[in-house]
Design an enzyme around this catalytic site. Structure first.
Site, short mmCIF file in Angstrom:
data_model
loop_
_atom_site.label_atom_id
_atom_site.label_comp_id
_atom_site.label_asym_id
_atom_site.label_seq_id
_atom_site.Cartn_x
_atom_site.Cartn_y
_atom_site.Cartn_z
N SER A 188 0.83 -1.21 0.00
CA SER A 188 0.00 0.00 0.00
C SER A 188 0.87 1.26 0.00
CB SER A 188 -0.94 -0.05 1.21
OG SER A 188 -1.92 0.95 1.14
N ASP A 358 -9.49 -5.37 -4.64
CA ASP A 358 -8.75 -4.30 -3.96
C ASP A 358 -9.40 -2.96 -4.31
OD1 ASP A 358 -6.87 -2.45 -3.02
OD2 ASP A 358 -5.21 -3.83 -3.37
N HIS A 389 -7.36 -5.73 -0.36
CA HIS A 389 -6.14 -4.97 -0.06
C HIS A 389 -5.43 -5.46 1.21
CE1 HIS A 389 -3.62 -1.51 -0.92
NE2 HIS A 389 -3.72 -1.10 0.34
#
Length: 416
Positions: A188, A358, A389
């Site tokens: 991320s 995601d 995610h």
């Protein structure tokens, strides 16, 4: 007349302010009462990274990295795993640096069991594992200045994390281990920082043997996360944050620990929403019995400016520096608009790992990134239609879905 979106933003900001006021009041509450509550709670709720690691029988070291601008970051090292204790010295192993994402910390690489968490699996595979942290989270709240004000301390976004935190950590790991390069794994915002660093300080490309980007976030043009509804009013959000004095966003504190204890009961649905609202939810890969532990470690805190910076990415459509406004940009950058990061300048070898569900790192944005990189060997899909995610960190079947594959790639290229 306020639109519903503006009303929603006001509500979010006020809720955050009330949350922080509660946290302040809790700091002055009866400590004995807190201790009584801890007795009946899962002890992992209160563990820091080193305690999580020791709890499962792995060795751990605590290190401190000081950045060029004076922030002090606590990072953690798993020098070897259970399977090779005493067989090699840690200096002979390939160093692997794991960089966490937004509102996260080093905890998330080791918060699951040893056959699921990437940190443990890497150590058992023979790697020298380093768990990074950034300014503003629970392990990045120190500064070399005696008493910088809280307002001054939190005047940063992920620009500064990329410019100062990540390179300082890379240099520290290489200095301690004696290696000239390392394997970098980011998730991320950890990928956001890495791509920003590697596209601006080009000398760091030679220090990264291979960059494995999990759920990479560079642009958010196709993101389906609810954060899109906040982006059009990013300026209003910043103004409200400034107005009510919110510099720190969702710090890790006792209130989250108390909430975590309640997550095993009727408020479990609320706890799930706190964690998965902006990222996507995969019920098949979620160990619901671990929700109290996840909530106690997330969010881990950041600056409000970091949140605004991601909203700006949606508005602009570009991977660019923080936007201070026309006058602020002229003062900071010498131009009216913030400079863009050029990922095409990244020469380090990259592998992108993406997921179908995601909501932040959408498949289309990942595909765009893949075609802009000059040395990306693969765009690897992880899991099935529901993989999301946060599954990159916590999925029950991550050993088979992600970790075994990633470690096999490391094994093919880290022959020391």
């Amino acid at each position: 007349m306020f639109s519903m979106r503006r009303i929603a933003v006001v509500a979010i900001v006020l809720t955050t302010q009330v949350y922080q006021l509660i946290c302040v009041s809790l700091q002055f509450s009866n400590k004995q009462n807190w201790n009584l509550k801890k007795v009946s709670a899962d002890p992992e709720i209160y563990f820091e990274t080193d305690q999580l690691i020791l709890h499962l029988g792995y060795p751990v070291e605590i290190h401190k990295v000081t950045t060029e601008d004076g922030y002090v970051l606590k990072i953690f090292r798993i020098p070897f795993g259970k399977s090779d204790r005493g067989q090699k010295t840690s200096a002979s192993k390939a160093p692997v640096l794991l960089q966490h994402g937004l509102l996260s910390s080093s905890d998330d690489w080791v918060v699951n069991f040893e056959n699921q968490s990437l940190g443990y699996m890497l150590a058992d595979a023979g790697y020298d594992v380093w768990l990074a942290n950034v300014r503003g989270n629970r392990y990045g709240l120190e500064h070399i200045e005696p008493v910088p004000s809280k307002h001054q301390f939190f005047q940063f976004s992920w620009d500064e994390m990329a410019e100062y935190d990540l390179p300082a950590t890379i240099d520290y790991v290489l200095n301690v281990t004696g290696h000239s390069d390392l394997e970098l794994i980011g998730h991320s915002m950890g990928t956001t920082m890495a791509f920003a660093l590697l596209s601006t300080k080009l000398e760091y490309n030679s220090k990264i043997r291979h960059f494995h980007a999990l759920g990479p976030v560079v642009t958010l043009n196709y993101a389906k996360s609810p954060i899109r509804y906040l982006a059009p009013i990013a300026k209003e959000i910043k103004m409200l944050f400034d107005l009510v004095g919110i510099d720190e966003f969702f710090p890790s504190d006792e209130l989250m620990k108390v909430l975590a204890q309640s997550c095993g009961s009727v408020v479990k649905v609320v706890c799930k929403e706190i964690i998965f609202l902006f990222t996507g939810y995969d019920p098949q890969q979620l160990n619901s019995t671990r929700i109290p532990v996840y909530v106690s470690h997330n969010p881990a805190g950041t600056s409000s400016r970091t949140i605004v910076h991601f909203a700006q990415l949606i508005n602009s459509g570009y991977f660019q520096h923080y936007d201070y406004g026309k006058e602020g940009n002229m003062e900071k950058y010498g131009q009216r608009t913030p400079p863009k990061y050029d990922v095409g300048a990244v020469t380090a070898q990259v592998t992108l790992y993406w997921a179908a569900n995601d909501l932040l790192a959408s498949p289309k944005d990942v595909d765009d990134l893949y075609h802009r990189l000059q040395n990306c060997d693969e765009k690897h899909k992880v899991g099935g239609a529901e993989y999301a995610h946060l599954d990159f960190l916590w999925a029950i079947d991550n050993a088979a879905l992600l970790n075994d594959y990633l470690i096999s790639k490391l094994n093919n290229e880290t022959q020391y």
